[in-house]
Design an enzyme around this catalytic site. Structure first.
Site, PDB file in Angstrom:
ATOM      1  N   HIS A 219       1.482  -1.208  -0.465  1.00 55.75           N
ATOM      2  CA  HIS A 219      -0.151   0.107  -0.037  1.00 55.75           C
ATOM      3  C   HIS A 219       0.768   1.337   0.248  1.00 55.75           C
ATOM      4  CE1 HIS A 219      -3.717  -2.151   1.049  1.00 55.75           C
ATOM      5  NE2 HIS A 219      -2.792  -2.880   1.724  1.00 55.75           N
TER       6      HIS A 219
HETATM    7  O1  RIB Z   1      -5.119  -0.030   4.905  1.00 54.17           O
HETATM    8  C1  RIB Z   1      -3.970  -0.067   4.692  1.00 54.17           C
HETATM    9  C2  RIB Z   1      -3.008   1.460   5.117  1.00 54.17           C
HETATM   10  O2  RIB Z   1      -3.271   0.899   6.602  1.00 54.17           O
HETATM   11  C3  RIB Z   1      -1.961   1.153   4.925  1.00 54.17           C
HETATM   12  O3  RIB Z   1      -0.767   2.346   5.366  1.00 54.17           O
HETATM   13  C4  RIB Z   1      -1.368   0.537   6.391  1.00 54.17           C
HETATM   14  O4  RIB Z   1      -0.120   0.646   6.623  1.00 54.17           O
HETATM   15  C5  RIB Z   1      -2.571   0.902   7.583  1.00 54.17           C
HETATM   16  O5  RIB Z   1      -2.294   2.012   7.858  1.00 54.17           O
END
Ligand code: RIB
Ligand code: CA
Length: 313
Positions: free
Chosen positions: A243
């Site tokens: 992500h």
């Molecule tokens: O949903 C994914 C996000 O939530 C990413 O930033 C992960 O690190 C958590 O913070």
């Protein structure tokens, strides 16, 4: 080569760690003014410690790390140890950080940076709940117009939620903060699950990290191996969605990504759909566009960029 002056706001988290390493591996393109920790994946005392662990892993104990908000603006903190483990960086053991935490609060650092640098020269890369950023906007509204742009990992439309059926974690944790940021008028690029779920690790890609033969390569391989078990089990995917590194990769090589400039609003009232990013992807409302909402990437180019950059640390 594009050059950016950046504040990374983060809740490390293995994927945050890879994002921070990617930024530190790009000194010609990214002048990292500071790393501001926020409560999210794990509580603040861990996210601020993890941020320092990551900087020291990259040999950068000079980076200024600040501790920020320990809970959302209006709600109780929700964390994600079920994904990231108890420490937030489960998967590999790294030494307790020796580098100092900066004295001033992260929110004050964000305010001071925006007031004391030429206007519209600072990019905020937001990798966690938006509590610190929204708190800075509330504490000193003068800074809002001085932000060059915000690139944030958060939200979802076609992918819907990962923490509830309707919401992605970062927005879910602090929907009021997200509403403030999305309504602020700041130039926003949103990196939602719609695109990060296409940035999946694989055995080959993780082995390429390990084959770097460095402490960074080893840590990234072990973090992604740990982190991927949750998504593989839940989605049956081939690997972990990286992500947060998508935020930094977008800054470095925006051409790898594609999206639309649309209206995105945040649900804050309903318990059922709290934190949902209501993205008008099909333009069915006459609500004013406020965000570039990214829907796709070239994952081969993404992983080549990431691996090449990590090899330099
Ligand atoms: O949903 C994914 C996000 O939530 C990413 O930033 C992960 O690190 C958590 O913070
Ligand atoms: Ca994060």
């Amino acid at each position: 080569m594009n050059h950016h002056r950046v504040i990374i706001d983060t809740d490390p988290g293995q994927d945050d760690a890879v994002a921070i390493l990617l930024a530190l591996a790009s000194p010609k393109q990214i002048d990292l003014l500071g790393v501001t920790a926020v409560a999210g994946n794990v509580p603040l005392e861990l996210t601020q410690k993890n941020a320092r662990i990551i900087c020291e892993l990259a040999g950068r104990n000079d980076v200024k790390v600040f501790s920020g908000c320990h809970e959302p603006i209006e709600r109780k903190l929700v964390t994600a140890e079920h994904v990231h483990g108890k420490t937030g960086l489960d998967g590999t053991d790294l030494p307790y950080p020796q580098m100092p935490l900066q004295e001033i609060h992260a929110v004050d650092f964000i305010i001071h940076s925006l007031l004391n640098n030429p206007t519209k020269t600072i990019t905020i890369c937001a990798l966690g709940p938006l509590t610190n950023i929204a708190s800075a906007f509330k504490k000193d509204p003068r800074v809002v117009a001085r932000v060059k742009n915000i690139i944030l990992m958060g939200g979802a439309y076609f992918e819907v939620g990962n923490i509830t059926p309707a919401a992605e974690f970062n927005i879910f944790v602090d929907p009021e903060a997200a509403k403030i940021v999305f309504e602020s008028g700041v130039v926003l690029t949103v990196i939602p699950l719609d695109v990060t779920h296409k940035a999946l690790t694989s055995v080959k890609r993780v082995e390429a990290f390990r084959a770097l033969g460095t402490p960074v390569g080893k840590a990234v391989a072990e973090w992604t191996n740990f982190f991927e078990r949750f998504d593989k089990e839940k989605y049956g995917s081939i690997g972990a969605p990286l992500h947060d590194p998508c935020v930094i990769a977008y800054l470095l090589e925006p051409s790898i990504f594609s999206g639309r400039y649309i209206n995105v609003e945040i649900e804050t009232k309903s318990a059922l759909t709290r934190g949902m990013t209501v993205a008008d992807w099909w333009g069915v409302t006459n609500r004013k566009a406020n965000a570039t909402f990214i829907g796709n990437l070239n994952d081969e180019k993404f992983f080549s960029l990431l691996t090449e950059k990590l090899a330099t640390l």
